[in-house]
Motif scaffolding. Structure first.
Motif, short mmCIF file in Angstrom:
data_model
loop_
_atom_site.label_atom_id
_atom_site.label_comp_id
_atom_site.label_asym_id
_atom_site.label_seq_id
_atom_site.Cartn_x
_atom_site.Cartn_y
_atom_site.Cartn_z
N VAL A 93 13.32 51.96 -23.15
CA VAL A 93 12.80 51.24 -21.98
C VAL A 93 12.42 52.22 -20.88
O VAL A 93 11.36 52.07 -20.24
CB VAL A 93 13.86 50.25 -21.46
CG1 VAL A 93 13.41 49.64 -20.13
CG2 VAL A 93 14.09 49.14 -22.47
N VAL A 132 12.00 44.15 -26.97
CA VAL A 132 11.10 44.91 -26.08
C VAL A 132 10.00 45.58 -26.90
O VAL A 132 8.83 45.61 -26.48
CB VAL A 132 11.89 45.96 -25.27
CG1 VAL A 132 10.94 46.85 -24.47
CG2 VAL A 132 12.88 45.27 -24.33
N LYS A 133 10.36 46.12 -28.07
CA LYS A 133 9.35 46.73 -28.94
C LYS A 133 8.32 45.69 -29.38
O LYS A 133 7.11 45.98 -29.43
CB LYS A 133 10.00 47.36 -30.17
CG LYS A 133 10.61 48.72 -29.92
CD LYS A 133 11.04 49.35 -31.24
CE LYS A 133 11.47 50.79 -31.04
NZ LYS A 133 11.80 51.46 -32.31
N HIS A 135 7.45 43.01 -27.77
CA HIS A 135 6.65 42.68 -26.58
C HIS A 135 5.57 43.74 -26.33
O HIS A 135 4.41 43.40 -26.07
CB HIS A 135 7.59 42.59 -25.37
CG HIS A 135 6.89 42.30 -24.08
ND1 HIS A 135 6.58 41.03 -23.66
CD2 HIS A 135 6.44 43.14 -23.09
CE1 HIS A 135 5.97 41.08 -22.48
NE2 HIS A 135 5.88 42.35 -22.12
N TRP A 143 3.72 46.81 -19.84
CA TRP A 143 5.03 46.88 -19.21
C TRP A 143 4.82 47.12 -17.72
O TRP A 143 4.21 48.09 -17.31
CB TRP A 143 5.86 48.00 -19.81
CG TRP A 143 7.26 48.04 -19.26
CD1 TRP A 143 7.73 48.79 -18.24
CD2 TRP A 143 8.36 47.25 -19.70
NE1 TRP A 143 9.05 48.55 -18.01
CE2 TRP A 143 9.48 47.59 -18.89
CE3 TRP A 143 8.53 46.28 -20.70
CZ2 TRP A 143 10.73 47.01 -19.07
CZ3 TRP A 143 9.77 45.70 -20.86
CH2 TRP A 143 10.85 46.06 -20.05
N LEU A 149 14.03 44.26 -16.97
CA LEU A 149 14.13 43.71 -18.31
C LEU A 149 13.82 42.22 -18.35
O LEU A 149 13.55 41.67 -19.42
CB LEU A 149 15.54 43.96 -18.87
CG LEU A 149 15.96 45.42 -19.02
CD1 LEU A 149 17.39 45.50 -19.55
CD2 LEU A 149 15.01 46.17 -19.93
N VAL A 152 11.00 40.45 -20.29
CA VAL A 152 11.09 40.25 -21.74
C VAL A 152 12.35 39.45 -22.11
O VAL A 152 12.30 38.55 -22.95
CB VAL A 152 11.10 41.60 -22.49
CG1 VAL A 152 11.28 41.38 -23.99
CG2 VAL A 152 9.82 42.37 -22.21
N TYR A 157 13.97 37.63 -26.81
CA TYR A 157 15.10 37.87 -27.71
C TYR A 157 15.43 36.62 -28.51
O TYR A 157 15.54 36.65 -29.73
CB TYR A 157 16.31 38.31 -26.88
CG TYR A 157 17.55 38.64 -27.70
CD1 TYR A 157 17.90 39.95 -27.99
CD2 TYR A 157 18.39 37.62 -28.16
CE1 TYR A 157 19.04 40.25 -28.71
CE2 TYR A 157 19.53 37.90 -28.89
CZ TYR A 157 19.85 39.23 -29.17
OH TYR A 157 20.99 39.52 -29.90
#
Length: 201
Positions: A93, A132-133, A135, A143, A149, A152, A157
């Motif tokens: 991140v 996150v990956k 996204h 981003w 965070l 996302v 998740y």
């Protein structure tokens, strides 16, 4: 007759522990003997302790990752630990942010967010990393530096978790269907051979 070497003439190389002749040993300091300059340099090479087991070894033998040093056997253990997964997630991140905004306060904020989602929502760090990956890399969404965070998590998740559970159920259904068909075929052939479970690999 050959003169037998006196016991006091034999010393041990500090590096390789080989028994050597004191008169021909390499030494730069009284009481320290080595086979040669190579043994001396290897013995005096920089050393450091493994972050996990604390065992001290030569720096050249260690693996360095996320600011820590690991011996060969400990890196994989640490990466599978909660701390290792958290730090790997935070590292990924952190590298999404522009270098100009990478400050200590911002990093601590992101870390607190990650620990909050982990504690309050039960999110696993490995799952957060995948979210996150997904996204950024799969959906190719930008981003935003101004957001944390929350852009996302936890939404993505739980979406991925639900998708994974649906795929898992579908795989189980398909597997059961295949087994059922195989059993019907075997019964039709009157074969006494018992069929095992099909591999999902």
């Amino acid at each position: 007759l050959l003169r037998t070497m006196a016991k006091t003439d034999i010393v041990t190389c500090r590096n390789c522990k080989k028994k050597i002749d004191k008169t021909t040993a390499y030494s730069e300091k009284k009481g320290q003997y080595f086979c040669d300059a190579d043994c001396f340099n290897e013995y005096n090479a920089p050393k450091e302790a493994c972050y996990v087991c604390k065992k001290v070894d030569k720096t050249s033998h260690m693996t360095h990752y996320l600011g820590h040093s690991f011996c060969k056997d400990c890196l994989s253990t640490w990466l599978n630990s909660e701390e290792g997964q958290r730090d790997s997630f935070l590292d990924y991140v952190w590298n999404l942010y522009d270098p100009s905004v990478r400050t200590t306060p911002r990093y601590m904020t992101i870390r607190k967010q990650a620990e909050y989602y982990h504690k309050e929502y039960g999110l696993k760090y490995k799952g957060m990393l995948l979210a996150v990956k997904y996204h950024v890399e799969t959906l190719e969404k930008m981003w935003h530096n101004e957001y944390g965070l929350g852009q996302v998590l936890p939404k993505t998740y739980f979406e991925l978790k639900e998708l994974w559970e649906q795929q898992s159920k579908l795989k189980q259904t398909v597997t059961k269907d295949k087994i059922h068909k195989e059993e019907k075929v075997m019964i039709g052939r009157r074969s006494p051979v018992k069929r095992g479970m099909l591999s999902l690999d």
